[in-house]
Design an enzyme around this catalytic site. Structure first.
Site, PDB file in Angstrom:
ATOM      1  N   SER A  76       0.796  -1.235   0.000  1.00 12.20           N
ATOM      2  CA  SER A  76       0.000   0.000   0.000  1.00 12.20           C
ATOM      3  C   SER A  76       0.824   1.278   0.000  1.00 12.20           C
ATOM      4  CB  SER A  76      -0.952   0.019   1.199  1.00 12.20           C
ATOM      5  OG  SER A  76      -2.058  -0.815   0.955  1.00 12.20           O
ATOM      6  N   LYS A  79       0.309   3.905  -2.659  1.00 16.23           N
ATOM      7  CA  LYS A  79      -0.674   5.010  -2.601  1.00 16.23           C
ATOM      8  C   LYS A  79      -0.029   6.371  -2.370  1.00 16.23           C
ATOM      9  CE  LYS A  79      -4.396   1.972  -0.957  1.00 16.23           C
ATOM     10  NZ  LYS A  79      -3.863   0.780  -0.292  1.00 16.23           N
ATOM     11  N   SER A 136      -6.094   3.752   4.203  1.00 10.37           N
ATOM     12  CA  SER A 136      -5.477   3.008   3.101  1.00 10.37           C
ATOM     13  C   SER A 136      -6.521   2.369   2.191  1.00 10.37           C
ATOM     14  CB  SER A 136      -4.520   1.928   3.651  1.00 10.37           C
ATOM     15  OG  SER A 136      -3.666   1.458   2.648  1.00 10.37           O
TER      16      SER A 136
END
Length: 399
Positions: A76, A79, A136
């Site tokens: 993640s 991102k 997230s």
């Protein structure tokens, strides 16, 4: 005969010793990442993580690194680039924070971390960003990607293009959220560079530095956001930035903290557990703040020089610092000899395009060059027309 035998024996022993020494030297020179991990000769940090780096956010100076250019799955942490592209689009006027973002079927179908968007549900760009930064949200990431680029595939192309512009040599994206897929990778160094760019935005820091908040607060279905980065609650000065985990990537974190005007970015990838990940990032931050300080030279917005524009609509262009400039030094160091020099021509012919290179800012400690930055034109100045040039020439005759 006896003398000859003894001599041969001595020569043989010397040859064996020489061969052994050569083998040891070869083994030492082939130590994995020996050249890359020049920072490892110092502090014993990030022992459990596969890869790590600590970087001064202002100057980009690397304080410590371990396998920092190794290509690894970023989970993640991907991102960070997604949020950066959205914030840059807002800066450029391509998006407004108040613009509504509709949730497509594809966005709503994302698994893993999410804010549980329903097909057709709408939120503002700002709300979606909060959902990405704090919770997230894989679904919110795809929704934002589709809003900005039309399709996630087109957005991914923008991500890879931005990575090239930032000089990231070990990064390639295949999606906007970091869900496992082949040929999707980054490195600790590249992630630190992305993080530096993203943390320039006040709005992002207001999200990533908050431990909890809400989405849909005044509706029947409020959604409680709890920051996945627990350091913002427990570490003094922590204000971001992004966690990541998949079974392939293990536990990853890009963390930002600021103390006494010094911002530090610490990245670990491939840590074996959340506890170890947080502990190793904490150690890297502690080491940085204990050992180093920022010596400020130029404030953002300060006029640091000017450039004569030949035959331009404007005669002079002020060079304004687009960012603060500082030098990372060891605590207690002598800073008396730190100074900067502008390396650029006194004049330049119009037209001048905003963003075009016009020179360099060179920072010295005594006679030694410490850091250099490329200077870009802060504005566009068109070539003057003949009538204006004639008036200017005529006016100069009478002065």
């Amino acid at each position: 005969m006896k003398k000859f035998t003894v001599t041969m024996l001595v020569i043989s022993m010397l040859l064996i010793q020489f061969a052994s020494a050569q083998t040891v030297m070869a083994e030492e020179s082939n130590t994995p990442n020996a050249a890359e991990n020049k920072g490892n000769a110092g502090p014993a940090l990030a022992n459990s993580a596969v890869s790590a780096i600590v970087m001064d956010a202002d100057s980009g100076t690397v304080i410590f690194e371990k396998n920092s250019h190794q290509k690894l799955p970023p989970a993640s942490i991907t991102k960070i680039m997604t949020m950066l592209l959205v914030m840059e689009a807002v800066d450029q006027g391509k998006l407004k924070l108040s613009d509504m973002v509709s949730t497509s079927e594809r966005a709503a179908s994302m698994g893993g971390s999410q804010i549980f968007l329903e097909v057709g549900e709408q939120m503002t760009v700002e709300e979606m960003l909060k959902g990405v930064a704090m919770a997230s949200g894989n679904d919110a990431s795809v929704a934002l990607a589709e809003k900005l680029a039309g399709t996630e595939e087109q957005f991914v192309a923008m991500m890879n293009e931005r990575a090239k512009q930032l000089g990231l040599k070990n990064t390639h994206f295949m999606n906007s959220n970091g869900l496992p897929v082949e040929n999707h990778y980054s490195s600790a160094y590249d992630i630190a560079v992305m993080s530096r760019e993203l943390m320039k935005y006040d709005l992002i820091r207001s999200f990533t530095g908050k431990y909890q908040d809400y989405l849909r607060k005044d509706t029947e279905k409020p959604f409680w956001l709890v920051n996945t980065n627990k350091l913002v609650r427990f570490y003094d000065g922590a204000d971001g930035i992004k966690t990541g985990y998949t079974s392939e990537a293990k536990y990853c974190l890009s963390a930002s903290a600021m103390r006494d005007g010094m911002r530090v970015i610490a990245v670990v990838m491939g840590a074996p557990s959340t506890k170890i990940r947080n502990a190793e990032v904490t150690q890297m931050l502690d080491y940085s703040f204990a050992q180093y300080m920022n010596y400020p030279l130029i404030n953002k917005g300060e006029v640091i020089g000017s450039l004569e524009i030949e035959k331009g609509m404007e005669r002079k262009l002020d060079i304004v610092a687009p960012q603060p400039y500082s030098v990372l030094v060891k605590r207690g160091s002598n800073t008396d000899q730190i100074h900067y020099v502008l390396d650029m021509d006194e004049s330049i012919k119009a037209p001048v395009i905003e963003g075009q290179p016009i020179g360099k800012l060179m920072i010295y400690q005594g006679d030694s060059l410490v850091k250099e930055y490329e200077l870009l034109s802060p504005a566009t100045i068109d070539r003057s027309n003949w009538w204006r040039l004639l008036k200017r020439s005529t006016k100069s005759l009478f002065h």
